[in-house]
Design an enzyme around this catalytic site. Sequence first.
Site, mmCIF file in Angstrom:
data_model
loop_
_atom_site.group_PDB
_atom_site.id
_atom_site.type_symbol
_atom_site.label_atom_id
_atom_site.label_comp_id
_atom_site.label_asym_id
_atom_site.label_seq_id
_atom_site.Cartn_x
_atom_site.Cartn_y
_atom_site.Cartn_z
ATOM 1 N N GLU A 219 9.796 16.656 14.672
ATOM 2 C CA GLU A 219 10.137 16.550 13.254
ATOM 3 C C GLU A 219 9.275 17.549 12.478
ATOM 4 O OE1 GLU A 219 8.896 12.961 11.092
ATOM 5 O OE2 GLU A 219 10.964 12.827 10.405
ATOM 6 N N GLU B 152 10.400 1.949 10.008
ATOM 7 C CA GLU B 152 11.317 3.046 9.661
ATOM 8 C C GLU B 152 10.545 4.332 9.899
ATOM 9 O OE1 GLU B 152 14.413 2.807 8.907
ATOM 10 O OE2 GLU B 152 14.573 0.660 8.532
ATOM 11 N N LYS C 172 0.859 -1.186 0.000
ATOM 12 C CA LYS C 172 0.000 0.000 0.000
ATOM 13 C C LYS C 172 0.899 1.242 0.000
ATOM 14 C CE LYS C 172 -1.691 2.947 2.885
ATOM 15 N NZ LYS C 172 -1.803 4.147 2.032
ATOM 16 N N CYS D 150 13.519 11.896 5.933
ATOM 17 C CA CYS D 150 13.532 11.409 7.321
ATOM 18 C C CYS D 150 14.911 11.558 7.963
ATOM 19 C CB CYS D 150 13.072 9.964 7.370
ATOM 20 S SG CYS D 150 13.987 8.904 6.252
#
Length: 472
Positions: free
Chosen positions: A379, A246, A171, A280
């Site tokens: 973040e 991750e 997906k 990331c």
Amino acid sequence: MDLARTDFYLDGRWVPPSGAESLEVHDPTTEEIVATVPAGTAEDVDRAVAAARAAFGSWSATDPADRAAHLDRLHAELTARAYDIARTVVRELGTPLKVATRVQTGLPLTVLRSYVDLAARPPAPETVGNSLVVREPVGVVGAITPWNYPLHQIVAKLAPALAAGCTVVLKPSELTPLTAYLLFDAVHAAGLPPGVVNLVTGTGPVVGEAIAAHPDVDLVSFTGSTATGRRVAHLAADRIARVALELGGKSANVILDDADLTTAVKVGVGNAFLNSGQTCTAWTRMLVQRARYDEALDLVAKAAEGYQVGDPLEPATRLGPLVSAQQRDRVRAHVARGLADGGRLVVGGPDAPVPDRGFFVAPTVIADVDPDSALAQEEVFGPVLAVIPVDDDDHAVAVANNSRYGLAGAVWSADEERALRVARRLRTGAVDINGAPFNPRAPFGGYKQSGLGRELGSHGLAEFCEIKAIQR
Ligand code: NAD
């Protein structure tokens, strides 16, 4: 190029979805709808998992050399589509064309090539006393991926999973599904056996959760935000399914007082702003020892001001838009909060000019950031760099490790041994010394809330294997 798609790829064929709903894909540069794709349901996931389960027996028993040959054909088919892939990434994500070509398309091709080699040479069984220790494919893999490197994030799962002998249900992100469709065109053309890889597009709460909770998915391999990773891990925990996560990052770029400041700043700003900061591993905290702090800030300002914002198809553009209006608004809110918390605006900021149309944020540098403040801890996922002064090596290590994340980082020093000592003390999955290049065969993954497990290279392949001890 007509980008709209109507079908899923299940059991080796393009087949219509079970429902009638579709999802719109936007071009973040023009804000226009460029295509629609089907919104899957739990029923579609069931069909995909059943196909993957049925294919697992024969694919896992296929000779490794044959699996490598399949991956090699997939590599050739993807290479043939490289131009279309790069253009599609520009359309659905807004990455400048040069980066879309070199990084968004070039990197996954390199990763796929590395798994052609690894698939052909599986590790020999290990002998431990009277035991033969063998690796076996884990089974059916549910892969859930984000939008920021749409092809790379998929290939980093698909290639090792297939090399190991697993079958896959994918997906992709609902924001960038078009790149995944091009990959599956390549899968079909490469002639992978039916059911070995399957594609269902849709939203996270519907298709993503159906995959994570599915009783016949043996490993959920997820890349995305830490909040969603937590949800995926909860769903998988109910049946003790394996997870590989991750997740997010807030990586530190540690510039020691003897560093080549010009290079450290230039590379550091480039890293923080790559893909409009939607990376990331981005080094979003620049830690500079006080003796060189003012000098560094001047260089940072000059470097950041050189980042031209605009149309990703224009060769001079270095910063495209963010992926969505929601992402742009989040990033702006982070900047406002950073300034309210005492940060000093050096470049950019909420009022800096950007094109009227498109989800743009100006390159922004905020200095004197409190290491405990939200801007240093959260973040941001936009072109926003926080600069933080530190006293000495110990203080740099303490500030760098003052994070719930631990994905990447950097150290700069004229003394490589000193840099190495600092690098070893950073609680993070990867550290680059003096701008050393990214190694697509090295293990990639996070400490702490940046994730569980490793991708890429032989360590990435091991994620898709069970270990069996046979005594004799
Ligand atoms: P996200 O967590 O919103 O979405 C990631 C994927 O999960 C998408 O496919 C989404 O549809 C799906 N999803 C959403 N809700 C779900 C649910 N309840 N159950 C199952 N699946 C669900 O992340 P994003 O916004 O697409 O990507 C940005 C994030 O990804 C950032 O935090 C970034 O740091 C992280 N990221 C990490 C890495 C890494 O390798 N560590 C790489 C790239 C991105």
